[in-house]
Write a protein that holds these residues in place. Sequence first.
Motif, PDB file in Angstrom:
ATOM      1  N   GLU A   1      51.973  56.648  44.260  1.00  0.00           N
ATOM      2  CA  GLU A   1      52.626  56.031  45.422  1.00  0.00           C
ATOM      3  C   GLU A   1      54.131  55.919  45.214  1.00  0.00           C
ATOM      4  O   GLU A   1      54.912  56.162  46.135  1.00  0.00           O
ATOM      5  N   ILE A   2      54.535  55.541  44.006  1.00  0.00           N
ATOM      6  CA  ILE A   2      55.971  55.415  43.716  1.00  0.00           C
ATOM      7  C   ILE A   2      56.658  56.768  43.848  1.00  0.00           C
ATOM      8  O   ILE A   2      57.710  56.895  44.480  1.00  0.00           O
ATOM      9  N   VAL A   3      56.062  57.803  43.282  1.00  0.00           N
ATOM     10  CA  VAL A   3      56.655  59.141  43.342  1.00  0.00           C
ATOM     11  C   VAL A   3      56.719  59.641  44.786  1.00  0.00           C
ATOM     12  O   VAL A   3      57.741  60.195  45.206  1.00  0.00           O
ATOM     13  N   ALA A   4      55.660  59.420  45.559  1.00  0.00           N
ATOM     14  CA  ALA A   4      55.675  59.834  46.971  1.00  0.00           C
ATOM     15  C   ALA A   4      56.791  59.114  47.714  1.00  0.00           C
ATOM     16  O   ALA A   4      57.499  59.716  48.539  1.00  0.00           O
ATOM     17  N   ASP A   5      56.961  57.844  47.416  1.00  0.00           N
ATOM     18  CA  ASP A   5      58.024  57.052  48.033  1.00  0.00           C
ATOM     19  C   ASP A   5      59.401  57.624  47.667  1.00  0.00           C
ATOM     20  O   ASP A   5      60.270  57.810  48.520  1.00  0.00           O
ATOM     21  N   LEU A   6      59.592  57.934  46.389  1.00  0.00           N
ATOM     22  CA  LEU A   6      60.886  58.445  45.929  1.00  0.00           C
ATOM     23  C   LEU A   6      61.201  59.840  46.459  1.00  0.00           C
ATOM     24  O   LEU A   6      62.369  60.219  46.546  1.00  0.00           O
ATOM     25  N   ASN A   7      60.177  60.604  46.802  1.00  0.00           N
ATOM     26  CA  ASN A   7      60.388  61.975  47.286  1.00  0.00           C
ATOM     27  C   ASN A   7      60.621  62.053  48.792  1.00  0.00           C
ATOM     28  O   ASN A   7      60.664  63.147  49.348  1.00  0.00           O
ATOM     29  N   GLN A   8      60.820  60.931  49.444  1.00  0.00           N
ATOM     30  CA  GLN A   8      61.120  60.951  50.873  1.00  0.00           C
ATOM     31  C   GLN A   8      62.492  61.572  51.117  1.00  0.00           C
ATOM     32  O   GLN A   8      63.347  61.536  50.240  1.00  0.00           O
ATOM     33  N   PRO A   9      62.711  62.051  52.334  1.00  0.00           N
ATOM     34  CA  PRO A   9      64.014  62.665  52.638  1.00  0.00           C
ATOM     35  C   PRO A   9      65.207  61.740  52.404  1.00  0.00           C
ATOM     36  O   PRO A   9      66.266  62.201  52.002  1.00  0.00           O
TER      37      PRO A   9
ATOM     38  N   ASN B   1      65.542  59.563  50.074  1.00  0.00           N
ATOM     39  CA  ASN B   1      65.703  59.384  48.626  1.00  0.00           C
ATOM     40  C   ASN B   1      66.082  57.952  48.243  1.00  0.00           C
ATOM     41  O   ASN B   1      67.177  57.697  47.759  1.00  0.00           O
ATOM     42  N   PRO B   2      65.165  56.996  48.427  1.00  0.00           N
ATOM     43  CA  PRO B   2      65.510  55.596  48.160  1.00  0.00           C
ATOM     44  C   PRO B   2      65.863  55.295  46.708  1.00  0.00           C
ATOM     45  O   PRO B   2      66.540  54.325  46.439  1.00  0.00           O
ATOM     46  N   GLY B   3      65.418  56.099  45.784  1.00  0.00           N
ATOM     47  CA  GLY B   3      65.712  55.826  44.383  1.00  0.00           C
ATOM     48  C   GLY B   3      66.945  56.530  43.871  1.00  0.00           C
ATOM     49  O   GLY B   3      67.331  56.371  42.726  1.00  0.00           O
ATOM     50  N   THR B   4      67.575  57.325  44.724  1.00  0.00           N
ATOM     51  CA  THR B   4      68.753  58.125  44.357  1.00  0.00           C
ATOM     52  C   THR B   4      68.547  58.844  43.027  1.00  0.00           C
ATOM     53  O   THR B   4      69.385  58.806  42.145  1.00  0.00           O
ATOM     54  N   ILE B   5      67.400  59.507  42.910  1.00  0.00           N
ATOM     55  CA  ILE B   5      67.076  60.263  41.702  1.00  0.00           C
ATOM     56  C   ILE B   5      67.076  61.748  42.026  1.00  0.00           C
ATOM     57  O   ILE B   5      67.091  62.139  43.194  1.00  0.00           O
ATOM     58  N   SER B   6      67.037  62.565  40.984  1.00  0.00           N
ATOM     59  CA  SER B   6      66.921  64.006  41.193  1.00  0.00           C
ATOM     60  C   SER B   6      65.585  64.284  41.865  1.00  0.00           C
ATOM     61  O   SER B   6      64.562  63.729  41.467  1.00  0.00           O
ATOM     62  N   ARG B   7      65.599  65.117  42.857  1.00  0.00           N
ATOM     63  CA  ARG B   7      64.367  65.399  43.587  1.00  0.00           C
ATOM     64  C   ARG B   7      64.117  66.877  43.624  1.00  0.00           C
ATOM     65  O   ARG B   7      65.044  67.665  43.515  1.00  0.00           O
ATOM     66  N   PRO B   8      62.888  67.302  43.853  1.00  0.00           N
ATOM     67  CA  PRO B   8      61.740  66.407  43.898  1.00  0.00           C
ATOM     68  C   PRO B   8      61.361  65.936  42.501  1.00  0.00           C
ATOM     69  O   PRO B   8      61.612  66.622  41.517  1.00  0.00           O
ATOM     70  N   THR B   9      60.800  64.758  42.456  1.00  0.00           N
ATOM     71  CA  THR B   9      60.286  64.248  41.195  1.00  0.00           C
ATOM     72  C   THR B   9      58.780  64.484  41.185  1.00  0.00           C
ATOM     73  O   THR B   9      58.153  64.554  42.230  1.00  0.00           O
ATOM     74  N   ARG B  10      58.223  64.635  40.007  1.00  0.00           N
ATOM     75  CA  ARG B  10      56.797  64.941  39.888  1.00  0.00           C
ATOM     76  C   ARG B  10      56.063  63.791  39.223  1.00  0.00           C
ATOM     77  O   ARG B  10      56.594  63.149  38.319  1.00  0.00           O
ATOM     78  N   LEU B  11      54.840  63.569  39.653  1.00  0.00           N
ATOM     79  CA  LEU B  11      54.012  62.520  39.076  1.00  0.00           C
ATOM     80  C   LEU B  11      53.898  62.690  37.564  1.00  0.00           C
ATOM     81  O   LEU B  11      54.008  61.720  36.811  1.00  0.00           O
ATOM     82  N   GLU B  12      53.732  63.902  37.106  1.00  0.00           N
ATOM     83  CA  GLU B  12      53.575  64.156  35.671  1.00  0.00           C
ATOM     84  C   GLU B  12      54.769  63.646  34.868  1.00  0.00           C
ATOM     85  O   GLU B  12      54.627  63.270  33.712  1.00  0.00           O
ATOM     86  N   ASP B  13      55.933  63.632  35.488  1.00  0.00           N
ATOM     87  CA  ASP B  13      57.133  63.154  34.804  1.00  0.00           C
ATOM     88  C   ASP B  13      57.203  61.628  34.726  1.00  0.00           C
ATOM     89  O   ASP B  13      58.045  61.093  34.013  1.00  0.00           O
ATOM     90  N   TRP B  14      56.332  60.939  35.455  1.00  0.00           N
ATOM     91  CA  TRP B  14      56.356  59.486  35.506  1.00  0.00           C
ATOM     92  C   TRP B  14      55.192  58.847  34.758  1.00  0.00           C
ATOM     93  O   TRP B  14      55.139  57.624  34.622  1.00  0.00           O
ATOM     94  N   LEU B  15      54.266  59.632  34.267  1.00  0.00           N
ATOM     95  CA  LEU B  15      53.058  59.059  33.664  1.00  0.00           C
ATOM     96  C   LEU B  15      53.327  58.240  32.399  1.00  0.00           C
ATOM     97  O   LEU B  15      52.516  57.402  32.029  1.00  0.00           O
TER      98      LEU B  15
END
Length: 136
Positions: free
Chosen positions: A102-110, A112-126
Amino acid sequence: MGPAVRAALEITPAAGTYERIVDITTVGRRTGRPRRIEIFFYRCSGRVYLCSGSSGRPVSWYANLLADPHFTFHLKHGVRADLPATASPVTDPVERRAVLAEIVADLNQPHNPGTISRPTRLEDWLDSRLMLVTFG
């Protein structure tokens, strides 16, 4: 908890970066002194979480909360409030994966609420440090 505070905590995926930033004050695990930092919070399935991101490096706030789970959650944008809270690490692999997805889906929105490099992947957040926040 008043309606303005409740509304500030009930962010949706449409919330911008500014609305997601809070401060937390933990107790230093070695010093016993208050430690205040700025951090993003996330809302998933109606619950509030703190998450470290995807570096895999140790983070002091997480270690402090493992040592003493009581902390203060400081709302500071729009609504100002200092909320007593307790943190619980999310360790169950199925629950972690669901929340982090859910967090990753949220961050990958157009927007970009987290101002992170996109797209981000779930595997990178585990390997993220993830805490469930309970207020009161």
